[in-house]
Design an enzyme around this catalytic site. Structure first.
Site, PDB file in Angstrom:
ATOM      1  N   PHE A  32       0.873  -1.169   0.000  1.00  0.00           N
ATOM      2  CA  PHE A  32       0.000   0.000   0.000  1.00  0.00           C
ATOM      3  C   PHE A  32       0.911   1.220   0.000  1.00  0.00           C
ATOM      4  O   PHE A  32       1.724   1.399   0.911  1.00  0.00           O
ATOM      5  CB  PHE A  32      -0.893   0.003   1.241  1.00  0.00           C
ATOM      6  CG  PHE A  32      -1.761   1.225   1.364  1.00  0.00           C
ATOM      7  CD1 PHE A  32      -2.899   1.365   0.588  1.00  0.00           C
ATOM      8  CD2 PHE A  32      -1.422   2.232   2.254  1.00  0.00           C
ATOM      9  CE1 PHE A  32      -3.704   2.493   0.702  1.00  0.00           C
ATOM     10  CE2 PHE A  32      -2.222   3.359   2.379  1.00  0.00           C
ATOM     11  CZ  PHE A  32      -3.364   3.489   1.597  1.00  0.00           C
ATOM     12  N   TRP A  70       0.540  -4.699   2.706  1.00  0.00           N
ATOM     13  CA  TRP A  70      -0.837  -4.805   2.209  1.00  0.00           C
ATOM     14  C   TRP A  70      -1.436  -6.076   2.803  1.00  0.00           C
ATOM     15  O   TRP A  70      -1.003  -7.180   2.512  1.00  0.00           O
ATOM     16  CB  TRP A  70      -0.839  -4.844   0.697  1.00  0.00           C
ATOM     17  CG  TRP A  70      -2.203  -4.901   0.066  1.00  0.00           C
ATOM     18  CD1 TRP A  70      -3.402  -4.881   0.693  1.00  0.00           C
ATOM     19  CD2 TRP A  70      -2.490  -4.983  -1.318  1.00  0.00           C
ATOM     20  NE1 TRP A  70      -4.429  -4.942  -0.204  1.00  0.00           N
ATOM     21  CE2 TRP A  70      -3.891  -5.008  -1.462  1.00  0.00           C
ATOM     22  CE3 TRP A  70      -1.708  -5.046  -2.470  1.00  0.00           C
ATOM     23  CZ2 TRP A  70      -4.523  -5.094  -2.703  1.00  0.00           C
ATOM     24  CZ3 TRP A  70      -2.327  -5.123  -3.701  1.00  0.00           C
ATOM     25  CH2 TRP A  70      -3.724  -5.147  -3.814  1.00  0.00           C
ATOM     26  N   ASP A 161     -11.372  10.982  13.310  1.00  0.00           N
ATOM     27  CA  ASP A 161     -12.314  10.450  12.316  1.00  0.00           C
ATOM     28  C   ASP A 161     -12.585   8.986  12.650  1.00  0.00           C
ATOM     29  O   ASP A 161     -11.963   8.075  12.097  1.00  0.00           O
ATOM     30  CB  ASP A 161     -11.763  10.585  10.898  1.00  0.00           C
ATOM     31  CG  ASP A 161     -12.783  10.168   9.834  1.00  0.00           C
ATOM     32  OD1 ASP A 161     -13.921   9.787  10.207  1.00  0.00           O
ATOM     33  OD2 ASP A 161     -12.454  10.213   8.633  1.00  0.00           O
TER      34      ASP A 161
END
Length: 264
Positions: A32, A70, A161
């Site tokens: 990633f 990943w 968040d």
């Protein structure tokens, strides 16, 4: 970005609002990639809060590319946010002196309620039409009235968040919290409120807070709602700026519900 790994790699956008994240894969490996991630990523990786950081490279144009492991993983569902592991991981983050030290060292200064109120007021001044809406007027009155009651001096690393999409569960059962671009040094009630209000039935709040490591008290709940209302007003203005009228209206209805809760 295509030239960073070699011809045997395929790189595709990973989505997201920043447009700076990518998936890369070859026959042997998967990564990633992200452009210009915060230096904070390294300590998050060392603490096991995000997937492992594999390498960091600085490009000729000054961009910094990071590569992370990943994982075969999936996002938590809204219902899974009630799991005790979420409360425990968030508590570990909030109580980590290593995370706090690193975030301060890269220039993040503590955010106080008066700073947030000042920013909201400044945004409202350039949205004259929105400022006349009765819900916005009520919200600003509430934020100003409650400001003396929401001062809290133990500031921690806040993710800011708590959307369930940012919580990943790997195939081997490891829980991660990703997407730290908006992290702040602030009141932990900012994160706690997002989880309690959006994901935890109110009759379970005491149990959730116990797993997190604190007892429920009125001042915590007041701080929680204060940040939720400030955030709602900010989101309404943000969607207005982007011309997303339907989303702004949805946020306005959410603000109405919040105001009803605090005025009960």
């Amino acid at each position: 970005m295509d030239n960073i790994l070699g011809d045997d790699w395929t790189i595709t956008p990973a989505g997201g609002s920043s447009g700076e994240a990518y998936y890369a894969h070859s026959e042997r490996k998967r990564l990633f990639l992200k452009r210009n991630s915060s230096p904070f990523l390294a300590v998050l990786s060392a603490e096991g809060i995000v997937p492992k950081l594999v390498w960091t490279k600085r490009m000729e144009n000054g961009d910094v590319i990071t590569a992370q492991q990943w994982l075969d993983s999936r996002e938590l569902t809204p219902e899974e946010m009630q799991h005790p592991r979420v409360a425990k991981l968030l508590s570990r983050i909030h109580h980590s002196s290593e995370l706090l030290d690193m975030l301060m060292r890269i220039g993040k200064r503590p955010i106080k309620p008066e700073d947030i109120l000042y920013d909201v007021k400044s945004n409202i001044r350039i949205h004259e039409e929105t400022a006349t809406q009765i819900e916005i007027h009520k919200a600003m009155k509430y934020l100003e009235t409650m400001l003396p009651r929401v001062q809290y001096f133990k500031q921690v690393v806040c993710h800011c968040d708590m959307n369930h999409n940012n919580w990943l569960l790997s195939g081997d059962g490891q829980l991660y919290l990703i997407d730290w671009d908006n992290a702040k040094v602030a009141d932990p009630a900012m994160d706690i409120g997002m989880i309690l209000y959006w994901y935890i039935p109110e009759h379970d709040w005491d149990d959730w807070l116990s797993r997190y490591g604190v007892a429920r008290d009125n001042r915590l709940i007041e701080r929680m709602y204060w940040y939720l209302i400030a955030q709602s007003v900010s989101y309404i203005l943000w969607h207005k700026d982007r011309g997303e009228i339907k989303k702004a209206d949805q946020r306005l209805h959410e603000l109405e519900r919040l105001l009803e809760r605090v005025n009960q």
